[in-house]
Design an enzyme around this catalytic site. Structure first.
Site, mmCIF file in Angstrom:
data_model
loop_
_atom_site.group_PDB
_atom_site.id
_atom_site.type_symbol
_atom_site.label_atom_id
_atom_site.label_comp_id
_atom_site.label_asym_id
_atom_site.label_seq_id
_atom_site.Cartn_x
_atom_site.Cartn_y
_atom_site.Cartn_z
ATOM 1 N N GLU A 176 91.631 35.977 69.561
ATOM 2 C CA GLU A 176 91.331 37.068 68.632
ATOM 3 C C GLU A 176 91.894 36.772 67.248
ATOM 4 O OE1 GLU A 176 92.208 41.897 68.341
ATOM 5 O OE2 GLU A 176 93.439 40.617 69.623
ATOM 6 N N LYS A 222 84.085 44.346 67.599
ATOM 7 C CA LYS A 222 84.850 45.184 68.528
ATOM 8 C C LYS A 222 84.442 46.642 68.337
ATOM 9 C CE LYS A 222 89.577 46.021 70.168
ATOM 10 N NZ LYS A 222 91.017 45.745 69.939
ATOM 11 N N CYS A 227 90.516 41.932 72.894
ATOM 12 C CA CYS A 227 91.804 42.563 73.177
ATOM 13 C C CYS A 227 91.683 43.577 74.318
ATOM 14 C CB CYS A 227 92.368 43.193 71.900
ATOM 15 S SG CYS A 227 94.094 43.693 72.027
#
Length: 529
Positions: A286, A350, A403
Site C-alpha cells: 500500500e 480504496k 489495508c
C-alpha cells in the site's frame, strides 16, 4: 466450582465491573498472535455467572432491570477491546510531536465505543435468560447479533470478532466456509460458555454432549478439508511479493524518495530464488510509491525498463485526479496495474476508508478546532466509487483490497466471486511489531478459507505472505524483514458455498440459538408460575 461461581454471582459494585473487565481482557489472549483460545473457556463462563447475578429490582421497569446486564457486557467489552486494540496508539507515536495529544482518544475512546456492542449483546441475552443451558444459547445469540451489527454499523469495524478466537490454525478454520463469520461468532460463544454449566450441573450432560459433537464436527470437517487432495490446477501464476520495510519517518520525505523507489526496484529486479521461475506478477505494498506518478512520469519509464516481457506490476500508490497539485485535486488510496511498457492499464481505488486515518469525518467541524487526520499520509483521501477485479497475467483476475478492507467478509466475498486470486496490499508499519499486524493478517487468512481462493499479501514491513485456498501459509516474511517472496501459485480453488448461502447458514444458526433460548425461558416462567 459451585463455590467460585456463587462468589462471582454475588459480586457487587466496582468488584463486578472489575471482574467483567478482567474477563474481557483475558479473552484477548485467544486472538493472534497469542492464539491461546483456552482462556475463553474461563472468560465466557465468568461472563455467564456475572449475568446470572445482574438482576434489577422487581419494582423497576423492564428497561431499568436490564441496566445491570448492559453494564456487565459493557465492562467485559471495554476490557476486551482495550487489551486487544491498544496498539492503535502506536500510529500516533510515529509523529508524536503532532499527534500524541490524541493518544487517549484512540487507545481508550475506540474501546469505549465498541464496548457498547457487547453491552447490547448482554442485554439481548438477558431478555431470554434462564437458569439452564438456555442462557448459554441466549448469550450466543446476543453476541452473534452484536458481531453481525459491528460489521456494518457506523461504517463497520469487525476487528477481533469473537469467532476468530476459535480459529487459531487452519484445521479449525475450515468450518467458516460453511457457517460464515456470522455463524462462527455465535457458535464460538456457545462452546466457550458451556463450562458455566458445571457450577449448577443442570443440563450438564446435554452441554457436554453438545460440546463433544460441535468440537468433533469442527475438527473432523477441518481434517477432511485439509486431507482431501487439491483439485487439479487449471492455471497458475508465478509471483513476487516485495516487502521494502520503509521507515515511516522517511515515507513522505522528499529527500529520500528516490532511494525508496530504488529499493523497491532493486528487490523487484533481482534474480528469482532457486527453483522458481521469473515472476509474471510483482506485488508492491500500500502507498509504496513515495510520490505521484503525475509528478514523476520518468518513474513509469523506469518501471517499463525494469519489467520484462509479459510481466506486470501491481502496486499501492496515491492517485491524483484534477491536475498536479491544484486546489481542486482529489487523492485516492489506490492499486494500479502497470504493464511491461510502463503503462498504467488499470486502477482500483480504496472504497472503505479509515475514519480519522485516511479521511476526516465532519471535516469542517473538526478543522475549526485544529483537528486534522491522524495518521495515514500528507493528504485526505477520497473514497472510490466502486471496485472491480484486475486482469493479471495468464488470463487471471485478482480482487484487490487495500489495508483493512480485507477484514470485511461480505465486502471481500462480492469481488472474490468473480476472481481467482485475493490481493491485499497494506502498510501496517504504523503499528510496529505489536499484535495489530498479526491480527490483521489472521483476518486475511480467514478470507481465503471463506472464498476458497489463495491470498497474495504485500505489507510494507510485514506480514507479507502467500496463503493457499485452505488458509495454509505457503511462505511469509516476518515483521520488519526486507526482501521478497517468490512463489508458484496454482489456481484450482473455489468457495465451498456462496456468500449468500454462508450468510443464510449463519443467520439460521443464530435463530436456532434464539429459539432454544426463548423456549427454555418460557418453560422456566411457566414452571415458576
Amino acid at each position: 466450582m459451585q463455590r467460585y461461581a456463587g462468589r462471582i454471582i454475588l459480586l457487587w459494585g466496582w468488584r463486578r465491573a472489575l471482574v467483567a473487565f478482567a474477563a474481557g481482557a483475558l479473552a484477548v489472549l485467544a486472538q493472534a498472535p497469542y492464539d491461546f483460545f483456552a482462556v475463553c473457556f474461563v472468560s465466557f463462563p465468568v461472563l455467564v455467572w456475572l449475568l446470572d447475578g445482574s438482576t434489577g429490582e422487581a419494582s423497576d421497569g423492564w428497561l431499568r432491570r436490564l441496566r445491570p446486564a448492559f453494564a456487565i457486557g459493557w465492562w467485559f467489552g471495554f476490557g476486551y477491546f482495550l487489551a486487544g486494540l491498544w496498539w492503535i496508539g502506536q500510529a500516533l507515536l510515529v509523529e508524536a510531536d503532532t499527534f500524541a495529544w490524541a493518544l487517549p482518544l484512540a487507545v481508550v475512546g475506540i474501546p469505549f465505543a465498541l464496548a457498547f456492542f457487547y453491552g447490547f449483546a448482554a442485554v439481548v441475552a438477558r431478555l431470554f435468560w434462564s437458569s439452564d443451558i438456555g442462557r448459554i444459547a441466549a448469550l450466543a445469540f446476543g453476541f452473534g447479533l452484536a458481531e453481525w451489527l459491528r460489521d456494518f454499523l457506523f461504517t463497520g469495524f469487525p476487528w477481533n470478532a469473537v469467532g476468530y478466537a476459535a480459529m487459531p490454525v487452519p484445521l479449525l478454520m475450515q468450518s467458516v466456509s460453511v457457517t460464515g463469520m456470522v455463524g462462527m461468532n455465535a457458535l464460538a460463544v456457545f462452546v466457550f460458555s458451556l463450562p458455566a454449566l458445571v457450577a449448577a450441573r443442570r443440563h450438564l450432560r446435554l452441554g457436554l454432549a453438545l460440546f463433544v459433537i460441535l468440537a468433533a464436527a469442527d475438527v473432523g470437517f477441518g481434517y477432511f478439508r485439509l486431507a482431501a487432495p487439491a483439485e487439479p490446477a487449471t492455471r497458475s501464476i508465478d509471483v513476487r511479493i516485495v516487502q521494502p520495510a520503509v521507515d515511516l519517518s522517511e515515507k513522505w520525505d522528499a529527500s529520500v524518495r528516490d532511494r525508496i523507489f530504488a529499493t523497491l526496484m532493486g528487490i523487484s529486479a533481482k534474480a528469482p530464488d532457486e527453483g522458481h521461475a521469473k515472476p509474471q506478477l510483482i506485488l508492491w505494498p500500500e502507498t509504496s510509491v513515495p510520490f505521484l506518478f503525475t509528478e514523476r512520469p520518468d518513474a513509469l519509464t523506469a518501471l517499463g525498463d525494469m519489467l520484462g516481457d509479459g510481466q506486470m506490476l501491481v502496486a499501492g500508490v496515491v492517485r491524483e485526479e484534477g491536475g498536479a497539485g491544484n486546489a481542486g485535486s482529489r487523492y485516492y488510496n489506490s492499486v494500479v496495474a502497470i504493464n511491461d511498457k510502463g503503462e498504467i492499464v488499470d486502477a482500483v481505488d480504496k472504497v472503505h476508508l479509515v475514519p480519522f486515518g485516511e479521511y476526516l469525518p465532519f471535516a469542517e467541524l473538526f478543522e475549526r478546532f485544529g483537528i486534522g487526520q491522524l495518521v495515514a499520509g500528507p493528504m485526505n483521501f477520497a473514497a472510490g466509487n466502486e471496485r472491480h477485479p484486475i486482469a493479471v497475467p495468464n488470463g487471471l483476475s485478482a480482487a484487490p483490497f487495500i489495508c483493512y478492507e480485507v477484514i470485511f467478509p461480505d465486502l471481500v466475498a462480492v469481488d472474490a466471486a468473480s476472481s481467482e486470486l485475493i490481493v491485499n496490499v497494506t502498510n501496517d508499519a504504523w503499528f510496529g511489531d505489536t499484535p495489530g499486524p498479526y491480527q490483521h493478517f489472521r483476518q486475511g487468512q480467514i478470507r481465503t478459507v471463506e472464498n476458497g481462493l489463495p491470498l497474495l499479501r504485500a505489507a510494507n514491513n510485514g506480514i507479507s505472505a502467500v496463503v493457499d485456498s485452505r488458509g495454509r501459509i505457503v511462505d511469509a516474511l516476518a515483521v520488519d524483514a526486507r526482501g521478497a517472496i517468490d512463489a508458484h501459485v496454482p489456481i484450482s480453488g473455489h468457495a465451498l458455498l456462496s456468500v449468500d448461502q454462508r450468510r443464510i447458514n449463519g443467520l439460521l444458526i443464530m435463530l436456532l440459538f434464539a429459539l432454544a433460548a426463548f423456549t427454555l425461558n418460557v418453560r422456566q416462567r411457566l414452571r415458576v408460575n
